[in-house]
Design a protein around this motif. Structure first.
Motif, PDB file in Angstrom:
ATOM      1  N   ASP A 430      35.388  45.218  42.569  1.00 46.61           N
ATOM      2  CA  ASP A 430      35.172  43.929  43.221  1.00 46.61           C
ATOM      3  C   ASP A 430      33.716  43.796  43.617  1.00 46.61           C
ATOM      4  OD1 ASP A 430      34.989  45.525  45.569  1.00 46.61           O
ATOM      5  OD2 ASP A 430      37.162  45.436  45.788  1.00 46.61           O
ATOM      6  N   PRO A 466      36.366  42.141  36.990  1.00 43.63           N
ATOM      7  CA  PRO A 466      36.958  42.271  38.331  1.00 43.63           C
ATOM      8  C   PRO A 466      38.295  42.991  38.279  1.00 43.63           C
ATOM      9  CG  PRO A 466      37.234  40.033  37.522  1.00 43.63           C
ATOM     10  CD  PRO A 466      36.390  40.749  36.498  1.00 43.63           C
ATOM     11  N   CYS A 489      36.293  38.945  45.319  1.00 40.09           N
ATOM     12  CA  CYS A 489      35.818  38.643  43.964  1.00 40.09           C
ATOM     13  C   CYS A 489      35.109  37.295  43.923  1.00 40.09           C
ATOM     14  CB  CYS A 489      36.978  38.674  42.970  1.00 40.09           C
ATOM     15  SG  CYS A 489      37.785  40.265  42.814  1.00 40.09           S
ATOM     16  N   ASN A 507      38.572  37.304  33.729  1.00 43.47           N
ATOM     17  CA  ASN A 507      39.167  37.206  35.062  1.00 43.47           C
ATOM     18  C   ASN A 507      40.672  37.433  35.055  1.00 43.47           C
ATOM     19  OD1 ASN A 507      36.844  36.834  36.516  1.00 43.47           O
ATOM     20  ND2 ASN A 507      37.002  34.616  36.644  1.00 43.47           N
ATOM     21  N   CYS A 510      42.004  40.923  36.205  1.00 43.81           N
ATOM     22  CA  CYS A 510      41.899  41.337  37.604  1.00 43.81           C
ATOM     23  C   CYS A 510      43.164  42.035  38.087  1.00 43.81           C
ATOM     24  CB  CYS A 510      41.581  40.124  38.470  1.00 43.81           C
ATOM     25  SG  CYS A 510      41.328  40.484  40.210  1.00 43.81           S
TER      26      CYS A 510
END
Length: 753
Positions: A430, A466, A489, A507, A510
């Motif tokens: 993060d 992330p 994030c 993304n 994540c």
């Protein structure tokens, strides 16, 4: 990741319409808007492919229907997908390659990042048209670090993860995935892939794939290396020649192809069907980030391979003991802590005190000639010129031998260094690991300013994926200010809003990576062939070539103890201050009394430079009572300026009424680049950087925040000011150097405005 074959690209109606030569201008063309006038075919193809791969909806039925909407943000994802397909395809006709080349040239009339990506792909496609298979060949050679004199470039992917931020299961899963990706990827197999792909790309269906594979499989490794060098030399020669012809290139490779198949009788080689050649996974290494200078060590070891005279354990110890001598004394941002001893010795022998009773003794003579109290520098092999030159003794550089000088003839200038190495740093975690990256990058830039080693030899690229997971108990309690995915994030959220393709591909990992790490392992003993995480990382680092630059901020922290030296640090995303709880009984009683009269919090003096449209300096000052403040460096909207701090100060206002005294909290918001905060009542507070409790400072009385200066700019400006009569004005080379330190993070499209 959608991968399209050449046949699908040809037969798709919308893409065929996009690649068709432009129609003659119509009479009413001048009445249409500029965007629809120039970009209707591109919008059709982009909307068709991206709608199918993203949303699964039905594409427009015709170009006229798609022309009514604005699909410009689909152009870059379409182009990345198309180029990735062309690189992996066994054979692409010159006609299709020419149409895609013309398509990329049309992007040059659009603003950034469209024109930048279009120019880069147009240059690549021009070489691919002349020498088919060149893009695949260069990618494999660089990613696998195959020895090749015509193309001596090397690339490597470094995955860094913080063990305090990721669980042990995630780290183990990433290690297993990266190790499995390297299995059965020997240099011999990669060289065979290059040979087979080059033959198919140049000869098409006239290449007997089965016979070629059988011949290469039966050859010894030395023969495979020989034919690999022949193929690479032929492809590179055709790609670098300005007047090269595609037919001549095919004739050269056909000659090599016949020589490889010389064991077969003439006429017995059947015509084969085109077969896809695997694209090997890039070289990936996984690292747990446990040391502050670990990034610099890995980069040095990447450029400077281990020699036979230096064992790994010895070199690792030398890296730990490596100290760089300061060559800068006037540049504050490049200074390093030094410990000196004042010497009263003049250095002249006659100034020494009188000798003892036995002046002829050996001990007395030795003491008279010995200097004491000086600085003893521990030598390291890394500090020698032989070690530094060993990193550049590769292809394209001159050997370190000293040339013979003749009287009256000036010496030959040294060959300029080439950036033959590319390090792709992938960060998993993060915002806290990005804060560590900003620290390491700032330290690396200061180190390079003092002694240049990596900069002229290494191309450094940063990538960010992330990953949010459950934290250990110690960090979960300490990091109470960073709760929730959005808080942890912020950088990933900004990149996703700026680049939709990053949002769709990166993304989404994540929460996917923690789920994959906790899934039960397959009962099969064989390695998993579908390496999802590795494939996504490979696609990201190969096609993510557009950086988004984030401003790094410098903070100077002063403590309430006058004897304690101020601390200097940097942050990337956030700085947060809170009132520190009193420890002694006297401070506690005074704090309670002050809170009763003036309310909670402490009295602060804030001096800042207001951000205005005209970019003129406007100093403002204010005094208030506050419980804390937060400085955000990442804007909530991608359209806002990245070089700006959004400061939120919680102000306590006292209200007097008939019922008594009460207090209310009011949020003050301001935008600035330079700010100073000081506690007027000498009450300390805490400072936390980048939401990381490991980077918290206590007993702070004042902080100063400003954009972090680029160390090379400070050095050059300091040198210029010594010989300049213009005062503090930037003259000469300093005018064109970046003043502040920016951290570039690569995405697929950059920031699409």
């Amino acid at each position: 990741m959608p991968v399209w074959s050449e046949e699908q690209l040809r037969t798709h109606p919308i893409i065929a319409d996009a690649l068709r030569p432009p129609h003659p201008p119509r009479a009413a063309a001048s009445a249409r808007p500029w965007r629809a006038q120039r970009w209707s075919p591109t919008s059709c193809a982009a909307s068709a492919l991206c709608c199918e791969s993203w949303t699964g909806t039905t594409p427009p039925a015709s170009a006229t229907e798609a022309e009514r909407g604005d699909f410009r943000h689909y152009i870059i994802p379409l182009l990345h997908t198309l180029m990735y397909t062309l690189i992996k395809a066994p054979c692409i006709s010159d006609e299709l390659c020419s149409r895609v080349y013309d398509f990329c040239k049309k992007l040059l009339t659009l603003p950034k990042p469209f024109c930048t990506i279009g120019l880069d792909y147009a240059v690549r496609l021009k070489m691919e048209r002349t020498a088919p298979g060149m893009l695949y060949q260069r990618m494999v050679i660089s990613e696998q670090s195959l020895k090749s004199d015509p193309y001596p470039y090397q690339e490597k992917i470094f995955i860094f993860a913080d063990p305090d931020l990721l669980s042990e299961a995630i780290c183990n899963a990433l290690v297993t995935d990266t190790e499995a990706a390297q299995v059965s990827q020997s240099p011999r197999a990669c060289m065979c892939y290059v040979i087979i792909h080059a033959m198919q790309a140049a000869l098409g269906e006239g290449c007997d794939i089965s016979g070629l594979k059988g011949s290469l499989q039966d050859m010894p490794t030395s023969d495979v290396e020989h034919w690999f060098r022949q193929v690479v030399a032929a492809v590179e020669c055709a790609g670098n020649e300005a007047s090269a012809d595609r037919g001549q290139h095919a004739a050269r490779l056909e000659k090599i192809y016949r020589a490889v198949l010389s064991s077969l009788r003439a006429g017995d080689a059947p015509l084969g069907v085109l077969q896809g050649t695997p694209l090997p996974n890039p070289s990936i290494s996984f690292h747990l980030w446990t040391e502050d200078d670990q990034l610099w060590k890995e980069l040095v070891l990447f450029i400077r391979p281990l020699s036979q005279s230096c064992e790994p354990d010895c070199l690792s110890q030398d890296l730990d003991n490596f100290e760089i001598q300061d060559i800068i004394s006037d540049c504050e941002c490049c200074e390093q802590t030094r410990f000196s001893v004042l010497s009263t010795d003049s250095g002249i022998e006659r100034d020494l005190p009188a000798a003892a009773e036995d002046p002829c003794s050996a001990e007395t003579e030795q003491s008279r000639l010995q200097r004491k109290g000086g600085i003893k520098k521990k030598l390291s092999p890394l500090e020698s010129m032989a070690f530094l030159q060993a990193g550049c003794n590769g292809p394209g550089t001159k050997p370190p031998a000293k040339p013979q000088r003749r009287p009256g003839i000036p010496p030959e200038p040294a060959a300029p260094l080439q950036r033959l190495h590319t390090a792709r740093i992938v960060l998993l975690g993060d915002d806290r690991i990005l804060g560590r990256l900003a620290q390491a990058y700032h330290s690396l830039r200061k180190r390079e300013t003092r002694r240049v080693f990596l900069t002229p030899r290494l191309n450094l690229q940063f990538y960010y994926i992330p990953v949010v997971t459950g934290q250990p108990d110690t960090l979960a309690v300490a990091d109470h200010v960073a709760t929730g995915q959005e808080e942890l994030c912020e950088v990933a959220g900004y990149l996703g809003r700026a680049d939709p393709w990053y949002e769709s591909n990166i993304n989404t990992l994540c929460h996917m990576i923690p789920k994959l790490a906790t899934m039960p392992s397959s009962p099969s003993k064989h390695l998993v062939t579908d390496l999802f995480i590795t494939d996504v990382i490979a696609y990201y680092v190969r096609m993510g070539i557009q950086p988004v630059c984030f401003q790094v901020y410098a903070v100077k922290i002063f403590f309430n103890d006058p004897a304690q030296e101020p601390a200097e640090d940097v942050f990337l995303t956030e700085l947060r201050t809170q009132v520190q709880e009193s420890i002694s009984h006297r401070e506690l009683s005074m704090t309670k009394k002050k809170t009763t009269l003036d309310g909670p919090g402490m009295d602060l003096t804030v001096t800042y430079r207001k951000v205005v449209v005209s970019d003129r300096a406007k100093e403002l000052a204010m005094s208030l009572r506050s419980t804390g403040l937060v400085m955000k460096a990442i804007p909530a909207d991608e359209a806002e300026d990245l070089v700006c701090l959004n400061v939120n100060i919680t102000e306590i206002i006292r209200i007097n009424n008939l019922s008594g005294r009460s207090f209310s909290a009011v949020a003050n918001r301001l935008k600035t680049r330079n700010i100073k905060i000081r506690s007027t009542e000498q009450r300390p507070f805490t400072v936390c950087l980048d939401k990381d409790s490991r980077r918290a400072y206590r007993n702070v009385i004042s902080v100063e925040v400003s954009p972090c200066p680029e160390p090379s700019y400070c050095l050059q400006k300091t040198r210029t000011m010594k010989f300049s009569l213009h005062g503090t004005e930037d003259v000469g080379l300093v005018k064109y150097m970046p003043k502040s330190l920016l951290l570039p993070i690569n995405t697929f499209a950059g920031a699409i405005q």
